[in-house]
Each structure stands twice: as structure tokens, then as C-alpha cells.
Design an enzyme around this catalytic site. Structure first.
Site, short mmCIF file in Angstrom:
data_model
loop_
_atom_site.label_atom_id
_atom_site.label_comp_id
_atom_site.label_asym_id
_atom_site.label_seq_id
_atom_site.Cartn_x
_atom_site.Cartn_y
_atom_site.Cartn_z
N SER A 1 0.86 -1.19 0.00
CA SER A 1 0.00 0.00 0.00
C SER A 1 0.89 1.23 0.00
CB SER A 1 -0.90 0.02 1.23
OG SER A 1 -1.85 1.06 1.16
N LYS B 1 -6.34 4.53 4.15
CA LYS B 1 -6.25 3.32 4.97
C LYS B 1 -7.64 2.82 5.37
CE LYS B 1 -3.05 1.55 5.77
NZ LYS B 1 -2.24 0.62 4.94
N VAL C 1 4.97 3.24 12.99
CA VAL C 1 5.92 2.14 13.08
C VAL C 1 7.34 2.68 13.01
CG1 VAL C 1 6.62 -0.06 12.06
CG2 VAL C 1 4.22 0.64 11.95
#
Length: 353
Positions: free
Chosen positions: A89, A171, A198
Site C-alpha cells: 500500500s 487506509k 511504526v
């Protein structure tokens, strides 16, 4: 409950990416055959780290060419797999001209293309999708409308759009598409992993992600005069990778899983890094919200609406499902930040004052 045969290959889409590279590495170390999709298997720069991860392991790496917007391109990689881990993505927060073309279209159509191929391959039993906490909420202010002042898997982002928080919108649109397609068939089940921001070491210097730009902004001196009071849910990339694998092979796993070690402000992150890297121009204070509101569109290219709805609001996440069902044992974020920052220094992305 869905039991996956561990002798069968596992398909990982977007395999050269930041999170996916670690998923592939762990699967290979555990002896799996991995069908890894990349845009171009012949691009040695983008796949060298994957081949390196396979060295000395009992696993087998097989590379496949696939493109998010090319229908049917993922099918050869999915053939023979019971488990498909879909990570591919776009991950861009700013710098694009058309949010739909840059983010939403590849995220939604890419997910649809992968799941269409899953429908066409009879071996597929489970799909694990990389989503995000951006699919859980759009702006930090939304914490005020949660049940107990904490975001959990029942929450959905209903406020983002192509003009406001377009990455978050991409998302949530992709995850909703996945759940819609899941409900229309009975062959495979769906589990989603919804990580916070992340961080942690990358297996390749080729990775371009928002986590790197956040760390660069902190350590380059760009924010030395101060940072906004802006909080993020943080998590180590290795914990996120392990969560995906556990979600694939834990029969009772189902639904969504927030994967987040804890919540930290930009100043919290800077203060932790200062202990280990005192010679770098890390921010020392928070800038008042009114000043951020005034200068954000000019200095940072961020809308005043974003500042109004995100700066100054503390957020919290319930990660209990990930700990209980997926057995995620979170690394302390201090170590994650230190290792990530050190790697950026080693790669020449940060310099001392």
C-alpha cells in the site's frame, strides 16, 4: 477457527517494504516458503535485502512481479497459498498533488485486486491485511468521543477525506473494502493489523516511510526551536511483523488488532533520544499551539484544521487484544527509538551539530 497448514507457502505482498521485509525475514527463518511480490524482481537494489534474509535459513524465497493497479497480477504468487499477508500500500503523508491518484486509488483498488485473486485461488483460507490506527480514528480530538477515553478496535475513522487527512482516508477506505469483500464470500477469513506509527531498524536503505521523515525532522535541527504538542501511538516494526505472522497462524484470531506499544509526544521522543545522542540538535521544548496554528501552513505545509484537531490532545490505545490473542510482547520504545536513530546516523541521514 481457521487452521493454516504450515507446510504450504505463504504469500506476502509488497515484500520489499519496511514492515513486509521483516515479515519475510521471520517466515524464512522459521522455514517457510515465501511467495514475495515486488514491482520488479529484476531490480537488484529493491530485492537484495530479501535475498540476504534468505541466506542461511531453512526457508525458500520465491519472487513474483505484481502491481497494485494491474488486475490479476497477484494471482501467480497466491497460487498454492493458504495464507496471504497483504502489506502492499502507498505510504505517503505529503508531497503529492492528487490524493486520489497517489493514495486512495492504489490502496483501495490494490486491496480489491489482491482479494479478487484470493477469491479465484481455492487454496486461500486466511488473509491478513496491514491496516493502521489511521483506520481507527482520523484526528486526535476524536478521543473525546470514545467510550472510555481510549481507542479500541470498535472505533472507525469516519472523519477523514481526500482533502483532510488523505493518508488516513486511504487506509480506512482500503480496510472497509477488504471487509466488504470478505463478507461477500465464505472461502477465506480476514484479520487486520492496525499499528500505530511504526519505528525501528529497516532491513534496507531503499525504504522511504513517514517514520524516517519523523525521525529526520527530530534529529536534523529542523525542529530545534521546538515541536508541537502532538502525540502518536508508537510500535516497533519487528513487533508489527510478528503480529502479522501470529494473526496468520493463530486459529482463533479474528477481526481487527490494534498493535501499539504506547503513546508518546514528539517531545517525549526527543527527550528519550537526547539521553543516547546528546550531540544532536534535538528539540528541547513544545511550541504553544497558537504559534503552531499561525505558522503551520507556511512552515510545515500542514492545514490549520489539522493543528486545531490534533495538537494538544492526548490519545490512548487499547492493545489488549494483540497481547492476549496474538501474544505480542512489546519491545520498550526507548530501545526502538535508539536503534532507529543509530541506523539513520550510520546511513548518513543525520549529522551531529
Amino acid at each position: 477457527m481457521t487452521k493454516i497448514d504450515s507446510s504450504k507457502p505463504v504469500c506476502v505482498t509488497g515484500a520489499s517494504g519496511y514492515i513486509a521485509s521483516w515479515i519475510v525475514k521471520y517466515l524464512l527463518e522459521d522455514g517457510f516458503t515465501v511467495h514475495a511480490t515486488v514491482r520488479n524482481p529484476d531490480n537488484e537494489k529493491s530485492v537484495a535485502h530479501l535475498k540476504k534474509s534468505a541466506e542461511g535459513t531453512t526457508g525458500t524465497l520465491k519472487l513474483f512481479a505484481a502491481d497494485l493497479l494491474q488486475k490479476g497480477s497477484f494471482k501467480p504468487a497466491i497460487e498454492g497459498c493458504e495464507l496471504v499477508i497483504h502489506t502492499a500500500s502507498p505510504f505517503i503523508i505529503k508531497g503529492f498533488k492528487n490524493a486520489h491518484d497517489a493514495l486512495v486509488k492504489p490502496a483501495v483498488e490494490g486491496t480489491a485486486n489482491v482479494l479478487t485473486s484470493c477469491n479465484e485461488v481455492s487454496s486461500v483460507k486466511r488473509v491478513v491485511l496491514t491496516s493502521s490506527v489511521a483506520s481507527v480514528f482520523g484526528d486526535n480530538i476524536e478521543i473525546q468521543t470514545t467510550k472510555d477515553g481510549i481507542f479500541d478496535e470498535q472505533d472507525w475513522n469516519n472523519t477523514s477525506s481526500e482533502s483532510h487527512q488523505p493518508y488516513s482516508y486511504s487506509k480506512v477506505a482500503a480496510e472497509r473494502k477488504a471487509w466488504d469483500m470478505c463478507e461477500q464470500q465464505r472461502q477465506w477469513d480476514l484479520v487486520t493489523i492496525n499499528p500505530g506509527l511504526v519505528l525501528g531498524p529497516s532491513l534496507t536503505q531503499q525504504t522511504q516511510s513517514t517514520s524516517i521523515s519523523v525521525m529526520q525532522d527530530l534529529g536534523s535541527g529542523k525542529q530545534m526551536t521546538g515541536v508541537p504538542d502532538l502525540e502518536f501511538g508508537l510500535v516497533d516494526v519487528r513487533d508489527v511483523a510478528r503480529a502479522h505472522i501470529s494473526a496468520g497462524f493463530t486459529p482463533e484470531a479474528q477481526g481487527r488488532y490494534i498493535v501499539c506499544e504506547g503513546t508518546y509526544s514528539l517531545l517525549d521522543m526527543a527527550n528519550k533520544l537526547k539521553k543516547q545522542f546528546p550531540k544532536y540538535p534535538l528539540p528541547k521544548m513544545q511550541v504553544p499551539k497558537v504559534i503552531i496554528w499561525l505558522v503551520a501552513p507556511i512552515v510545515a505545509g500542514v492545514s490549520r484544521k489539522f493543528v486545531k484537531q490534533n495538537v494538544g490532545y492526548s490519545i490512548f490505545f487499547d492493545n489488549s487484544r494483540s497481547r492476549q490473542t496474538l501474544d505480542v510482547q512489546y519491545r520498550p520504545i526507548d530501545a526502538t527509538l535508539t536503534q532507529h536513530f543509530q541506523q539513520m546516523i550510520d546511513d548518513g541521514l543525520l549529522k551531529k551539530r
